[in-house]
Design a protein around this motif. Structure first.
Motif, PDB file in Angstrom:
ATOM      1  N   LYS A  45       0.842  -1.196   0.000  1.00  0.00           N
ATOM      2  CA  LYS A  45       0.000   0.000   0.000  1.00  0.00           C
ATOM      3  C   LYS A  45       0.871   1.238   0.000  1.00  0.00           C
ATOM      4  O   LYS A  45       2.038   1.200   0.370  1.00  0.00           O
ATOM      5  N   THR A  46       0.270   2.318  -0.392  1.00  0.00           N
ATOM      6  CA  THR A  46       1.023   3.558  -0.379  1.00  0.00           C
ATOM      7  C   THR A  46       1.364   3.908   1.074  1.00  0.00           C
ATOM      8  O   THR A  46       0.571   3.687   1.971  1.00  0.00           O
ATOM      9  N   GLY A  47       2.578   4.356   1.274  1.00  0.00           N
ATOM     10  CA  GLY A  47       3.011   4.692   2.626  1.00  0.00           C
ATOM     11  C   GLY A  47       3.489   3.518   3.443  1.00  0.00           C
ATOM     12  O   GLY A  47       3.811   3.656   4.611  1.00  0.00           O
ATOM     13  N   GLY A  68       4.505  10.366   4.925  1.00  0.00           N
ATOM     14  CA  GLY A  68       3.679   9.395   5.619  1.00  0.00           C
ATOM     15  C   GLY A  68       2.187   9.659   5.544  1.00  0.00           C
ATOM     16  O   GLY A  68       1.405   8.806   5.912  1.00  0.00           O
ATOM     17  N   PRO A  71       0.416  10.104  -0.657  1.00  0.00           N
ATOM     18  CA  PRO A  71       1.162   9.219  -1.551  1.00  0.00           C
ATOM     19  C   PRO A  71       2.244  10.021  -2.254  1.00  0.00           C
ATOM     20  O   PRO A  71       1.962  11.069  -2.803  1.00  0.00           O
TER      21      PRO A  71
ATOM     22  N   ASN B 374      -1.623   8.670   9.560  1.00  0.00           N
ATOM     23  CA  ASN B 374      -0.376   8.073   9.084  1.00  0.00           C
ATOM     24  C   ASN B 374      -0.575   7.028   7.992  1.00  0.00           C
ATOM     25  O   ASN B 374       0.341   6.299   7.659  1.00  0.00           O
ATOM     26  N   PRO B 376      -1.688   6.945   4.141  1.00  0.00           N
ATOM     27  CA  PRO B 376      -2.166   7.694   2.973  1.00  0.00           C
ATOM     28  C   PRO B 376      -3.092   6.884   2.069  1.00  0.00           C
ATOM     29  O   PRO B 376      -3.678   7.433   1.145  1.00  0.00           O
ATOM     30  N   ALA B 377      -3.235   5.587   2.332  1.00  0.00           N
ATOM     31  CA  ALA B 377      -4.079   4.754   1.472  1.00  0.00           C
ATOM     32  C   ALA B 377      -5.537   4.969   1.843  1.00  0.00           C
ATOM     33  O   ALA B 377      -6.051   4.352   2.761  1.00  0.00           O
TER      34      ALA B 377
END
Ligand SMILES: Nc1nc2c(ncn2[C@@H]2O[C@H](COP(=O)(O)OP(=O)(O)O)[C@@H](O)[C@H]2O)c(=O)[nH]1
Ligand SMILES: Nc1nc2c(ncn2[C@@H]2O[C@H](COP(=O)(O)OP(=O)(O)O)[C@@H](O)[C@H]2O)c(=O)[nH]1
Ligand SMILES: [Mg+2]
Ligand SMILES: [Mg+2]
Lengths: 398, 520
Positions: A45-47, A68, A71, B374, B376-377
């Motif tokens: 996943k992003t981050g 954090g 994206p 914290n 971003p998804a």
């Protein structure tokens, strides 16, 4: 270990090669395609820390790391390290599953066939995983034999009171309890067990890391790095292990930016030279190896902002302890062919190129300070680095 | 005339006040006339009065007010809180219809055909707005009872309005409509009275009577202006109830409507936008749904709001079904329940859980979307909001709840190890404040108008927040309560209506069955 070739023959071959740059380019391309470049597919996943891993392993700032909350990786991309001409490692950085308005199917299709190992990155405390598990299942089904390493990141989020990174690295063998530190939080074990359950059948091994940025004040901003490198080495297909081992062998901490860049360039050129000398076609390798070495030296000079003059060529080729053949070729690429000593074995090619690079590295860094190193010094360094190069390229034990 | 006198006798207070107010003026007039008479100027000045009338007449003839100006006399109505967007745009149709009504004369109120025609053509326009069909077919779903209910309600409202603007007039039913010309006649009578009175002091005025008669047109004009205003108000009121009708809220008949909505509509009008008055409406219960990805901090938020350990929070996904908690807020009689839902996006989630979440969100009057700073998804959050908006688009008669963003885990934003509230994130200076600020910015970018406001919080009990952050959240929730009530009210009404209809159908079927059994 490395033989010295009949000078006449070589000269003839070189002349031929020099006659056609295009021809050489084609040969280089051939070698490049054969080079066993370990290719890691970062999927998460992003981050979740994909870019952080790339940065930690290479020390390069190319991969942009997010703060954090947003994206940061805008495009999925293939990232050849240190560069596309002499690739040593290759990362496939996926943009980020679960990111709003991003559909990963296309990326999955294009990355699918070209990777040797999948690193699935997951923040240990993140349980919102349905967007990740679905595509991963597909990836696993398409290539059941390709190993998958589950990388659990951001451990600090799971133990807010304790700075885990102050202790020794944590190791989580498949389905066994984690070990490494005397006192491990029970919830940490629970979380890891839960992750194993959530990804059941979708991974082969587990790595635990915390690569939180140095400025965030943890004791170790590369927590779990050693273990991660080891796991990758063990999981890569045999043919790629050597490159990986060589690339990961040196501690770059404390080195300057220029030194780092030179180091990666040397490793990449040496690995490519090794590939070239492994090509079974007679005399294909020869000019190619020479071209790789020449280019390496040019690039190192460039890194230290030095002009390549025949004086430098002479000093360097002299030091290599070979029968010097400073040959003024007409073509740009092979204008100076400094070395005639060429390895007969693959490891020899690697070690020779490596040692040569290291000498050039030292030579130019001293030059950059306005001094001229003596032949004696250069020779000692060459001998030392040659031995080191051989060690680096030894087949890593599993 | 008789009516006016009766009115005055009924109200001696006004008579006394009027007398006291006007006494000095009358005195001055008398003294002035005497003074003028003595100086001999009276004869030259006496023409001023009829001259003024003449000028007034000329002005009124050649300087007609435009239609737009006239329709400005009536302020646009305060729209009830529970109106959906579709209803609000319908009001614009009513307003432009009203403004287009040309001057009417008194006869309009004694001619029922005229105003029924107007209401019908307005209703046709509204119908096509609501059903987006050809106008002819559109009237179909409207019953005669409903049209009558509309007219009835409009007239009822008109009563209050005219009494406010024209004291002494009584119109409470359609029957009273014919009295409206009477009100305007009083205007004419009043001016006649004034002229007669002035004649006592000014015998010479008798000569000016023909001119006065001519200027009587002014009075008539004034009169027809009043009539037009009242009529336009009637149309506006009727439009209001037509909207109520097309939105379906009037279907159950005007009495129920009055009971259920009347006080809310009234309160909104009465309060003139002051929402705090709405809290005084009889206690309602509303529910606030907490939704978000797993481990975003929904259960932690429940504990935070209730100041205690009420919901199980865990680093593992813990909440498996929707849990209801009572949430008392200070000085309010409203019962609020917090719905703690299982998080979405969990790969191990069961189908029942997903259904539970959806049910919880769709029954909420206020939605708190819990977002972990914290992570971003946020695709699944975007999806959830889209789902919510889609539901309310498909049910335009319902009012959509407001969505507030609670951004948690801000303690884990960079610099990660720092947690020293207070943080003034709105005007950031330190690195942490900038992180929080940028996180909220990113959320705004992502969710746009779908989320009205945000509160960043750390919900970890070990790391306390400063008081102001907690207050911010409570304040925000409290300010949304009246909106939430409106949402709840509309929903309750439709639930009731649907239920009632079902019961009726069941009754009818039962009767039918009984009937046929008996027959055999
Ligand atoms: N890789 C990694 N990143 C971490 C970890 N802990 C915290 N981070 C932070 O998490 C964010 C990860 O962002 P990034 O590497 O851009 O994630 P990507 O979107 O997957 O490429 C950065 O702010 C890191 O500083 C960890 O254990 N591993
Ligand atoms: N550091 C930190 N942890 C939080 C915060 N909010 C919640 N948590 C932790 O996150 C975990 C999940 O919280 P929970 O309320 O159970 O999440 P839910 O699944 O949304 O109900 C728990 O361990 C909480 O203690 C926060 O603002 N900061
Ligand atoms: Mg990235
Ligand atoms: Mg929960």
């Amino acid at each position: 270990m490395f033989g010295i070739f009949n000078q006449k023959k070589i000269a003839g071959e070189q002349a031929n090669a020099a006659e056609s740059d295009d021809d050489l380019k084609k040969k280089m391309e051939l070698i490049r395609n054969r080079a066993p470049v370990p290719t890691l597919w970062l999927f998460g996943k992003t981050g979740s820390g994909k870019s952080s891993i790339v940065q930690r392993l290479t020390g390069s700032d190319e991969a942009k790391i997010g703060q954090g909350f947003r994206p940061e990786t805008k495009f999925s991309r293939r990232y050849d390290f240190p560069n596309g001409e002499e690739p040593l490692l290759r990362f496939l950085d996926t943009r980020g599953i679960g990111e709003a308005h991003y559909d990963p199917t296309e990326d999955i299709d294009s990355f699918h066939s070209s990777s040797h190992l999948v690193l699935v990155t997951v923040r240990l405390v993140d349980h919102a995983l349905d967007s990740l598990v679905g595509p991963l299942r597909q990836i696993r089904r398409d290539a059941p034999d390709r190993p998958v390493l589950l990388v659990l990141t951001c451990l600090h989020e799971a133990s807010p009171e304790q700075d885990l990174s102050a202790g020794s690295e944590l190791v989580a063998e498949s389905s066994a309890p984690i070990h490494g530190q005397d006192e491990i939080d029970e919830s940490l074990q629970q979380l890891i067990d839960l992750k194993r359950k959530q990804f059941e059948g979708l991974f082969d091994r587990v790595a635990l890391i915390d690569f939180t940025h140095e400025s965030d004040g943890f004791s170790n901003s590369g927590f779990g790095e050693k273990n991660l490198k080891r796991l990758i080495l063990e999981m890569l297909p045999a043919a790629y292990r050597q490159t990986w081992a060589a690339a990961m062998s040196t501690q770059l901490e404390g080195k300057s930016e220029l030194q780092r860049r030179a180091h990666w360039q040397i490793l990449a050129s040496s690995a490519l030279a090794a590939t070239a000398s492994a090509v079974p076609i007679p005399w294909v390798n020869m000019p190619v190896v020479l071209a790789i070495q020449t280019r390496m030296i040019r690039k190192i000079a460039c890194i230290y902002d030095q002009q390549m003059t025949s004086k430098h060529w002479f000093a360097l080729s002299n030091v290599a302890g070979t029968q010097v053949a400073v040959r003024m070729a007409s073509r740009e690429l092979l204008k100076f062919i400094p070395f005639v000593g060429i390895a007969a074995s693959i490891a020899g090619a690697f070690a020779f190129t490596f040692a040569l690079g290291k000498v050039a590295d030292w030579y130019f860094s001293v030059q950059a300070q306005g001094k001229t190193p003596s032949d004696e010094e250069l020779r000692t360094i060459f001998a030392d680095q040659l031995a080191r190069g051989h060690k680096l390229w030894e087949t890593p034990s599993k | 005339m008789k009516l006016l006198l009766k009115q005055l006798l009924n109200n001696p207070r006004i008579v006394v006040l009027f007398f006291v107010w006007t006494l000095p003026c009358i005195l001055y007039v008398i003294l002035g006339v005497i003074a003028l008479f003595q100086t001999g100027w009276l004869l030259t000045l006496v023409w001023v009065l009829p001259l003024n009338w003449l000028v007034a007449w000329l002005i009124s003839t050649y300087w007609k007010p435009t239609l737009a100006q006239r329709s400005k006399h009536i302020a646009a109505p305060e729209l009830p809180e529970f109106w959906a967007e579709r209803d609000q745009s319908a009001m614009q149709i009513v307003e432009s219809f009203r403004a287009s009504i040309a001057e009417v004369d008194e006869s309009v109120f004694t001619d029922p055909q005229r105003y029924i025609n107007d209401v019908q053509s307005l209703s046709r326009q509204l119908a096509s707005h609501y059903y987006r069909k050809k106008e002819e077919e559109a009237l179909h779903p409207v019953t005669v009872v409903e049209i009558l209910a509309v007219v009835h309600l409009a007239v009822e409202d008109l009563e209050a309005w005219t009494q406010q603007n024209f004291p002494g007039s009584e119109i409470a039913t359609i029957g009273h409509f014919s009295k409206i010309p009477g009100i305007t006649k009083q205007v004419g009578n009043l001016s006649n009275l004034a002229y007669l009175a002035s004649m006592i002091f000014q015998p010479i005025k008798v000569l000016a009577y023909p001119i006065y008669r001519k200027s009587g047109v002014v009075a008539t004009e004034l009169r027809s202006e009043i009539v037009t205003t009242i009529y336009q108000k009637f149309v506006q009121m009727a439009g209001f109830y037509l909207i109520e009708m097309y939105s379906g809220r009037l279907k159950a008949g005007s009495r129920v409507y009055k009971e259920r909505f009347g006080h809310l509509v009234g309160a909104v009008r009465h309060a003139q936008g002051d929402r705090s008055k709405l809290d005084q409406i009889n206690p309602q219960s509303i529910s606030i749904a907490l939704v978000g990805q797993v481990n975003a901090g929904k259960s932690s938020l429940v504990n935070h709001l209730l100041r205690g350990q009420h919901a199980i929070t865990s680093i593992m996904p813990e909440t498996k079904q929707v849990n209801r908690h009572r949430f008392p807020i200070a000085d309010s009689s409203i019962q609020i329940s917090l719905l703690d839902t299982p998080g979405y996006s969990d790969s191990l989630i069961t189908r029942e859980s997903s259904a539970e979440i959806l049910k919880g969100v769709l029954s909420a009057d206020i939605v708190l979307l819990v977002l972990a700073a914290n992570s971003p998804a946020k695709q699944s959050d975007v999806q959830m909001l889209n789902e919510l908006m889609k539901h309310y688009r498909e049910h335009p008669e319902l009012k959509a709840p407001r969505v507030l963003g609670v951004v948690t885990h801000i303690d884990l934003l960079r610099p990660v190890q720092e947690w020293q509230p207070p943080y003034d994130w709105r005007s950031p200076k330190t690195a942490k404040e900038r992180s929080i600020h940028d996180t909220i910015d990113y959320c705004r970018e992502l969710f746009g108008d779908a989320i009205q406001d945000y509160v960043p919080l750390c919900l970890l009990p070990q790391k306390s927040n400063e008081q102001s952050a907690v207050d911010d959240l409570l304040e925000l929730i409290t300010s949304e309560v009246s909106q939430g009530q409106a949402v709840a009210l509309v929903r309750a009404y439709y639930d009731q209506f649907q239920k009632g209809r079902l019961e009726r159908v069941v009754d009818q079927v039962a009767n039918l069955v009984k009937h046929s059994i008996r027959k055999k």
